[in-house]
Design a protein around this motif. Structure first.
Motif, PDB file in Angstrom:
ATOM      1  N   SER A  83      36.565  44.622  40.360  1.00  0.00           N
ATOM      2  CA  SER A  83      35.652  43.569  39.898  1.00  0.00           C
ATOM      3  C   SER A  83      35.981  42.233  40.540  1.00  0.00           C
ATOM      4  CB  SER A  83      35.724  43.449  38.369  1.00  0.00           C
ATOM      5  OG  SER A  83      35.271  44.628  37.740  1.00  0.00           O
ATOM      6  N   LEU A  84      37.276  41.939  40.685  1.00  0.00           N
ATOM      7  CA  LEU A  84      37.677  40.683  41.327  1.00  0.00           C
ATOM      8  C   LEU A  84      37.251  40.668  42.787  1.00  0.00           C
ATOM      9  CD1 LEU A  84      39.127  37.977  41.373  1.00  0.00           C
ATOM     10  CD2 LEU A  84      41.291  39.202  41.736  1.00  0.00           C
ATOM     11  N   GLN A 130      33.609  39.930  42.991  1.00  0.00           N
ATOM     12  CA  GLN A 130      33.340  38.527  42.693  1.00  0.00           C
ATOM     13  C   GLN A 130      33.710  37.638  43.875  1.00  0.00           C
ATOM     14  OE1 GLN A 130      34.438  36.751  38.771  1.00  0.00           O
ATOM     15  NE2 GLN A 130      35.764  35.432  39.991  1.00  0.00           N
ATOM     16  N   ARG A 160      31.182  37.963  46.619  1.00  0.00           N
ATOM     17  CA  ARG A 160      29.954  37.249  46.263  1.00  0.00           C
ATOM     18  C   ARG A 160      30.122  35.752  46.469  1.00  0.00           C
ATOM     19  NH1 ARG A 160      29.339  39.547  41.760  1.00  0.00           N
ATOM     20  NH2 ARG A 160      30.373  38.001  40.442  1.00  0.00           N
ATOM     21  N   GLU A 161      31.271  35.225  46.072  1.00  0.00           N
ATOM     22  CA  GLU A 161      31.525  33.797  46.238  1.00  0.00           C
ATOM     23  C   GLU A 161      31.559  33.408  47.713  1.00  0.00           C
ATOM     24  OE1 GLU A 161      35.129  33.170  44.135  1.00  0.00           O
ATOM     25  OE2 GLU A 161      34.194  33.189  42.155  1.00  0.00           O
ATOM     26  N   THR A 175      27.936  30.925  41.869  1.00  0.00           N
ATOM     27  CA  THR A 175      28.549  32.242  41.939  1.00  0.00           C
ATOM     28  C   THR A 175      28.145  33.165  40.808  1.00  0.00           C
ATOM     29  OG1 THR A 175      30.480  31.413  40.726  1.00  0.00           O
ATOM     30  CG2 THR A 175      30.564  31.340  43.146  1.00  0.00           C
ATOM     31  N   GLU A 209      27.809  34.622  36.823  1.00  0.00           N
ATOM     32  CA  GLU A 209      28.738  34.825  35.721  1.00  0.00           C
ATOM     33  C   GLU A 209      30.042  35.450  36.212  1.00  0.00           C
ATOM     34  OE1 GLU A 209      28.840  37.150  31.396  1.00  0.00           O
ATOM     35  OE2 GLU A 209      26.979  36.998  32.570  1.00  0.00           O
ATOM     36  N   GLN A 210      31.151  34.925  35.706  1.00  0.00           N
ATOM     37  CA  GLN A 210      32.463  35.455  36.058  1.00  0.00           C
ATOM     38  C   GLN A 210      32.736  36.733  35.251  1.00  0.00           C
ATOM     39  OE1 GLN A 210      34.693  33.467  38.386  1.00  0.00           O
ATOM     40  NE2 GLN A 210      32.564  32.950  38.758  1.00  0.00           N
ATOM     41  N   PHE A 211      33.394  37.677  35.864  1.00  0.00           N
ATOM     42  CA  PHE A 211      33.693  38.903  35.135  1.00  0.00           C
ATOM     43  C   PHE A 211      34.842  38.656  34.161  1.00  0.00           C
ATOM     44  CE2 PHE A 211      37.224  39.324  38.036  1.00  0.00           C
ATOM     45  CZ  PHE A 211      38.119  40.174  37.416  1.00  0.00           C
ATOM     46  N   ARG A 222      45.452  38.549  40.233  1.00  0.00           N
ATOM     47  CA  ARG A 222      44.318  37.821  39.669  1.00  0.00           C
ATOM     48  C   ARG A 222      44.196  36.405  40.212  1.00  0.00           C
ATOM     49  NH1 ARG A 222      44.694  37.481  33.429  1.00  0.00           N
ATOM     50  NH2 ARG A 222      42.728  36.408  33.810  1.00  0.00           N
TER      51      ARG A 222
END
Length: 300
Positions: A86-87, A90, A93-94, A102, A104-106, A122
């Motif tokens: 998931s990171l 994200q 995408r960023e 960007t 919604e953050q997961f 993380r």
């Protein structure tokens, strides 16, 4: 913990419920109730069932001596793998949007003391930084020629099998399902890193298979049995469901082994994980008013 699972009968009732809210109401007296409070969508509900399992693993680890906790940590690594994937999505995408918003953050799974490398991973600020951190972590270098989720899944399976030999057949069978998806659905090469990870579980001959029969012939006998239900690629879901049912059956057998030890812990974790899988399948059916779940019917 196992006594508060939903169970196959309750899951069939959930699948027949008239809508998602009605289905959620039927889980009010189960272990899932706390995490399901205030959810409003199917995606939220299904993720809540996974948070419930993770919480159960954290509690279980707290009850066990160091050796047992290590086994639970290896099982919980599947949630860390989910966080990592998931990171990465994200961060990609960023980088693509380049600061233009960007979305919604997961929300990562809270691993607590069951984390392996997540506290360091993380903090990665780019895909390149994340992959570099992975390479120097117990997850290892994921390579660049295979899906990150597949690589992390197989690393997790091998880690679990190393801690609990009774899980080795589950790991090999899951590897067979991954090979079937790569060959017949994705129609892609596994890549060197993924192939090397799968080699101890299922060999490498499967790469050249072009039919389900050829794939079964190329796999070792044990993993090949996981594909007995596979006649056409679109039936891969059925093989996955049957494997889940087998893991549950094995889990109950391990639970009833009698003597405390790793097999009992593994059995408990398997039963809890498959129960959550049944609940997710039932919720998916209820959300579309299907009246029944084809997935659950396949393992009835």
């Amino acid at each position: 913990m196992a006594q508060r699972r939903a169970g196959a009968g309750t899951c069939r009732g959930i699948a027949a419920a008239g809508g998602l809210q009605s289905a959620l109401d039927r889980l009010a007296e189960t272990a899932y109730a706390d995490e399901l409070e205030d959810v409003s969508t199917l995606a939220e509900a299904q993720r809540a069932t996974r948070r419930t399992v993770l919480w159960q693993l954290r509690v279980l680890a707290g009850w066990l001596p160091a050796g047992g906790a290590r086994l639970v940590r290896s099982a919980a690594a599947v949630f860390e793998a989910d966080n990592i994937v998931s990171l990465e999505l994200q961060l990609r995408r960023e980088q693509t949007l380049q600061g233009a918003g960007t979305g919604e953050q997961f929300e990562p799974f809270d691993l607590g003391g069951l984390a392996t490398a997540w506290p360091r991973l993380r903090t990665a600020a780019s895909v390149e930084e994340l992959l570099s951190a992975l390479a120097s972590s117990p997850w290892g270098d994921p390579g660049s020629d295979a899906a990150l989720s597949d690589v992390l899944t197989v690393v997790w399976l091998r880690r679990l099998a190393n801690e609990a030999p009774s899980a080795r057949s589950w790991a090999a069978s899951t590897g067979a399902l991954i090979s079937a998806r790569l060959v017949f659905v994705d129609r892609s090469s596994p890549g060197e890193r993924l192939l090397s990870l799968l080699r101890p579980l299922i060999g490498t001959g499967w790469v050249r298979a072009d039919t389900p029969d050829a794939l079964r012939d190329a796999l070792p006998p044990g993993p090949a049995q996981a594909l007995d239900a596979l006649q056409i690629p679109t039936e891969l879901w059925r093989a996955e469901a049957l494997l889940a049912a087998r893991v549950e059956t094995d889990g109950f057998r391990l639970l009833r082994a009698g003597l405390p030890g790793p097999d009992v812990v593994l059995g408990a974790m398997a039963v809890l994980a498959v129960d959550a899988w049944r609940v997710r399948a039932a919720l998916a059916a209820a959300a579309v008013n299907a009246g029944t779940s084809e997935v659950l019917d396949a393992v009835a």
